[in-house]
Design an enzyme around this catalytic site. Sequence first.
Site, PDB file in Angstrom:
ATOM      1  N   LYS A 247      -3.305   7.458   8.271  1.00  0.00           N
ATOM      2  CA  LYS A 247      -2.846   6.894   6.992  1.00  0.00           C
ATOM      3  C   LYS A 247      -3.195   5.418   6.903  1.00  0.00           C
ATOM      4  O   LYS A 247      -3.465   4.887   5.831  1.00  0.00           O
ATOM      5  CB  LYS A 247      -1.341   7.073   6.857  1.00  0.00           C
ATOM      6  CG  LYS A 247      -0.965   8.458   6.412  1.00  0.00           C
ATOM      7  CD  LYS A 247       0.391   8.448   5.722  1.00  0.00           C
ATOM      8  CE  LYS A 247       0.799   9.867   5.374  1.00  0.00           C
ATOM      9  NZ  LYS A 247       2.056  10.257   5.968  1.00  0.00           N
ATOM     10  N   ARG A 248      -3.168   4.754   8.039  1.00  0.00           N
ATOM     11  CA  ARG A 248      -3.450   3.313   8.042  1.00  0.00           C
ATOM     12  C   ARG A 248      -4.878   2.993   7.599  1.00  0.00           C
ATOM     13  O   ARG A 248      -5.168   1.889   7.187  1.00  0.00           O
ATOM     14  CB  ARG A 248      -3.190   2.728   9.440  1.00  0.00           C
ATOM     15  CG  ARG A 248      -1.832   2.060   9.550  1.00  0.00           C
ATOM     16  CD  ARG A 248      -1.510   1.695  10.964  1.00  0.00           C
ATOM     17  NE  ARG A 248      -1.184   2.887  11.746  1.00  0.00           N
ATOM     18  CZ  ARG A 248      -1.805   3.261  12.852  1.00  0.00           C
ATOM     19  NH1 ARG A 248      -2.789   2.552  13.335  1.00  0.00           N
ATOM     20  NH2 ARG A 248      -1.439   4.345  13.497  1.00  0.00           N
TER      21      ARG A 248
END
Length: 477
Positions: A247-248
């Site tokens: 997600k980062r």
Amino acid sequence: MSPVRTRFAPSPTGFLHVGGVRTALFAWLVAKHFNGQFILRFEDTDQKREVEGAKDHLIKSLKILGINYDEGPDIGGPYAPYIQSLRLDSYKTWANKLVESGRAYADPYTAEEVQFFRKEAAEQKKPFLYRNHRPSKTEQWDGSKPLRFRSEPKDYAWHDEVMGDLSTTADVIDDFVLIKSDGFPTYNFAHIIDDHEMNITHVLRGQEFISSVPNYLNLHEALGIQPPIFATMPHILGPDGQKKLSKRDGARDVLEYIDIGYLPEALVSFIATLGWNDGTEQEIYSTSELINKFSLDKVQRSGARFDEKRLNWMNGSLIRQMDIKSLFSSVRNYWPPEAADFDDAYKEKVLALFQERLKYFSELTELSKFFFKDLPVDPILISENKQLNKLSGGELKELLNKTLTKLQDSSFNNEELIEKLNQLLDETNQKPAVLFSLIRIAISQAPSSPPLSETLAVLGKERALQRITDQISALSS
Ligand code: GLU
């Protein structure tokens, strides 16, 4: 030969991330390539993990990308229902068959007892295998205890359409849970029953399942059914090409990409080429080209790099290919609020200036603002410009005054503006990087804009000259 049938079987535990879309897309392409059917099935047997709204979100995401399923939860089909929580009777029936044939048994142990077995195995430095603790006498399975598979350990060799020939030894085979004590089946059991009952021919899925395939093969044998063709998708790696995409890394949910103004066609081409290509340099494909050209043997085994820059490039290319009318209707929700006071003809001219440079539609809001609103003079634009901050306020004023005089007797059509601007360069003996940047800042209050002459022409004489005058007043001598 039976028709090709593939499925996408998400658990409704969250939004549709790019890995999920890619599995769905590839499965759909396999089905469509062979004139077969593509099925959507919800695997919602882990009800604690279900996220409200996730099912609708998944359906909406697939529809917007044009990944149309032939059978599914909301449209039905010959094997309905396509939601696992509505198929419990079917799993029960198959579970009872396994009980009757002696291939499943009620698990008598408490969690603490299993914990103890695990600890014991760890102390002996042996892998924990449930089957080493099979009870000698089993109770009748009444549903209150988990039902476990009685495996028959053996070596396996199988072919994966993407990963090639794979094999494992008997050590990996174990007695896994088929039905939990809450009455719901495990994924390991339910998907095998469903894939069989729904006549699925090809199972495409992520790498997290590959180590379980030998156990699935063992269960297929116990059930007396044929396994499907397996195809395991390569990992999707982050932009650095090293770690798995997380997600980062900024990968967004499909609907978010659409909201920001990415074209479904760009997303589909981008996702299709995450780990697949047809052996040529082509990167952007139409849907029918993809259907024609897609084949699992061209899916790579190694991880595919998720590079949003490539997506931006693809989306920008497709935006540039659009005719102005359809672009105009696509961007209707992306104008800044001030644009509401302007007519369509003006907005269309503004849009034509940005068509060359938009990566996605929502960029238009900020980029086009100065066409609709007089923005306050921002001194930072000059102080941060490496060419302009070398000049004094007086010198800048002089350049702008000359510009004013020059443009005052212009009709503001583009050709004439080009001519006048070039004359100004000669007369002031300045480089475009100085003079044009200064004029650009004065009329747009932004560090960049579409080509200067065209910007001036669309903005119109009155507003352009007024802004240059305002910039002059704001400069100190
Ligand atoms: N329900 C599984 C998941 O969402 C699907 C795996 C499969 O396609 O069999 O991860």
